[in-house]
Design a protein around this motif. Sequence first.
Motif, mmCIF file in Angstrom:
data_model
loop_
_atom_site.group_PDB
_atom_site.id
_atom_site.type_symbol
_atom_site.label_atom_id
_atom_site.label_comp_id
_atom_site.label_asym_id
_atom_site.label_seq_id
_atom_site.Cartn_x
_atom_site.Cartn_y
_atom_site.Cartn_z
ATOM 1 N N ALA A 234 -73.414 -15.692 4.619
ATOM 2 C CA ALA A 234 -73.945 -16.634 5.610
ATOM 3 C C ALA A 234 -73.390 -16.331 6.997
ATOM 4 N N CYS A 235 -72.125 -15.982 7.051
ATOM 5 C CA CYS A 235 -71.500 -15.660 8.344
ATOM 6 C C CYS A 235 -71.979 -14.317 8.873
ATOM 7 N N ARG A 236 -72.102 -13.341 7.986
ATOM 8 C CA ARG A 236 -72.586 -12.029 8.430
ATOM 9 C C ARG A 236 -73.985 -12.126 9.004
ATOM 10 N N ALA A 237 -74.816 -12.971 8.410
ATOM 11 C CA ALA A 237 -76.178 -13.136 8.918
ATOM 12 C C ALA A 237 -76.186 -13.657 10.348
ATOM 13 N N GLU A 238 -75.163 -14.423 10.721
ATOM 14 C CA GLU A 238 -75.106 -15.003 12.065
ATOM 15 C C GLU A 238 -74.416 -14.095 13.068
ATOM 16 N N ILE A 239 -73.415 -13.329 12.631
ATOM 17 C CA ILE A 239 -72.664 -12.521 13.592
ATOM 18 C C ILE A 239 -73.292 -11.146 13.799
ATOM 19 N N GLY A 240 -74.223 -10.756 12.917
ATOM 20 C CA GLY A 240 -74.882 -9.472 13.065
ATOM 21 C C GLY A 240 -74.078 -8.327 12.491
ATOM 22 N N GLU A 241 -74.568 -7.130 12.701
ATOM 23 C CA GLU A 241 -73.960 -5.939 12.097
ATOM 24 C C GLU A 241 -72.917 -5.267 12.984
ATOM 25 N N ASP A 242 -72.819 -5.654 14.254
ATOM 26 C CA ASP A 242 -71.918 -4.958 15.169
ATOM 27 C C ASP A 242 -70.540 -5.606 15.274
ATOM 28 N N ARG A 243 -70.431 -6.870 14.901
ATOM 29 C CA ARG A 243 -69.151 -7.568 15.052
ATOM 30 C C ARG A 243 -68.374 -7.556 13.732
ATOM 31 N N PRO A 244 -67.053 -7.472 13.809
ATOM 32 C CA PRO A 244 -66.251 -7.408 12.581
ATOM 33 C C PRO A 244 -66.060 -8.769 11.928
ATOM 34 N N LEU A 245 -65.872 -8.734 10.611
ATOM 35 C CA LEU A 245 -65.564 -9.923 9.841
ATOM 36 C C LEU A 245 -64.249 -9.688 9.105
ATOM 37 N N ILE A 246 -63.279 -10.543 9.374
ATOM 38 C CA ILE A 246 -61.934 -10.447 8.801
ATOM 39 C C ILE A 246 -61.770 -11.552 7.764
#
Length: 390
Positions: A234-246
């Motif tokens: 759900a978070c990846r869908a909002e932040i897109g593919e260019d921003r990191p997820l920690i």
Amino acid sequence: MIADLKVPSPDELAPLFQPLSIRGLTIPNRMVMAPMTRSFCPDHIPGDDVAGYYERRAEGGTGLIITEAIGTDHPASVGDTGLGEDNLPLFNGKVTVDAWRKVVERVHAKGGKIVPQLWHQGPMRMPNDEAPAFSPSGIYGDPAKAAIYYADKARIISSAEMPVPTDEDIADVVAGFGRAARDAMAAGFDGLALHGAHGYLIDAFLWGETNRRNAPWGGDAVARTRFAVEVIKACRAEIGEDRPLIFRFSQWKQQEFRAKLAESPDELEAILGPLADAGVDLFDASVRFFNTPAFPDHGDLSLAGWARKLTGKMSGIVGGIGLLKGKYETDDSLSQASNNLGLLLDRFNKGEFDVALIGRAILQDPQWVNKARRGDPLPAFDPASVNLLT
């Protein structure tokens, strides 16, 4: 004695001050400010003082700032920390987005990078009139096993009503994480972090003690990852593919310091693998002292080292960097300074981690990273005297 360790020279420390790219974000060095809850946001809103607090850490040379944990708009997301539940920040629409945008702009103006950490306190939330605490199976854990620091809180929470949420209730919480991630992007943050450790809600779904559900949200260790996986997606869908997820995870829980999320590297791989596949870029492996082997029967590798080895993703090491003791290892949390960067550098040179997360040391001294880089003396940490907004 750890206090007598050889202090590495600035030249020896140079590898820790090389840039790192995480997806589309490049940070100038590997020194990251760890997330630390401080309860300084009246009405859930960060003010100019909070913006200045993070701005000074950017000025102090910190490569990446991870904010204090920020709740979602779910009614049971946050509760009282002892300093007032209204002082915990939330993402809850335009007012909160505008307030955090000012924080981000101040950090960016100093050349810094900043990501918010999202959380839901879950079974660790103090009850209030709005909603009961929220746990996968309506269970806090065994209050008799709570560490002394949480004993009173454990008794209060475990004696309060904690209903078992429906599948629909759980899906609503997942959607709330997505909305918070959308708000974070609207505020201009450089990426996103998730708090999946220490017994809070995401961790409570991962831990068998608090998640006794059957499918679709429970079952064996892999099945128990579903909530975390859905939140990550759900978070990846909002932040897109260019921003990191920690993603922060831990073995220990506030409900039980001796708890183990995984008893072996194989069990850890079964848990972290689905999270990596769902979109995590960097695993923040939270331990109380960074130099502790995660599975002594399998060698000296740290928890961050195992996360990196098992998933192929980047990892972050944390816990007592720059101090003599890890968090909660002294009754009053006072800790002498210790330039243990030699130990840190040794693990970095072995390829165990990509970033080092520093908490209390940077909390007390916004110039800590610059001082460490120059080889200056490092300060002790004393919560009785520290100004949390320096």
